[in-house]
Design an enzyme around this catalytic site. Sequence first.
Site: not given
Length: 280
Positions: A82, A127, A151
């Site tokens: 992302l 992602g 993350e």
Amino acid sequence: MLRCLPTFRARAARAMSTTPSLVQIEKKDNYAIVRLSRAPVNSLNMELLQAIDEAVQSLEQDKNIKGMILSSTNPKIFSAGLDITEMYQPKTKRLREFWRAFQNTYLRLYTTPLATVAAIEGHSPAGGCLLAMCCDSRVMSLGGPLIGLNETKLGIVAPFWMRDVMVNTIGHRETEKMLGLGLQVNALRGKEIGLIDEAVPVEQVHSVAEKLLLEWLSIPSSARKLTKAMMRDETAQKLRSRLDEDRSNFVDFCETDKVQSALAGYLAALKKKAEAKAAK
């Protein structure tokens, strides 16, 4: 036989001929190669996510196409995950639209009736890892490239649907370790835990991906599609039933001071690294 090479751009800029293509599609007989093409590292902003969603939908509507290979125009990176700038000091409306685009892309790719194989030549964090896990099979290059959901190292908690896809792929315990520690693994370790199906030299990634795709396509189409739906629809439905809740939770979490501080630190580190590289 090569049939065409369409491209997909951001929705809002579709009329602008100077807009770079975000996704390239090369059609070959009964399958297509879909290449992410957002320089420099295929970071997933809202426009790229929308372009991926639209590209897969267009292939689903092509009666000649039965499968796809998901790849990158940059052999050094599949996708960097992302786009952090979508989440750092965001405008709430844009942030909600961005997350909805991510939800839509996941649901499209994870449940598509097309047979799908990820051809991972380079790094695939966060992602990018999710996009790869949404495919039916994954081929990754040996050596330095890493893959995983990292993350937590950015102070971010992966949403339940990313967790569910990883659990479905590698099991609960391996997922617990990878998510909790923000681990990324190379192709060999990825194959050991089931995250990767084939680990091969980089020059063989696409040929092996094609071989795996043809194996999927050798199964009678209706049986293959129904089996995929049987295995995946329950997981996808969990998100479909909670789309608004998930989006609101993400926005609220992303806008907290702790997350913004962590993102600021990460962006500063990237800037420092880039400056050091440029100075050499």
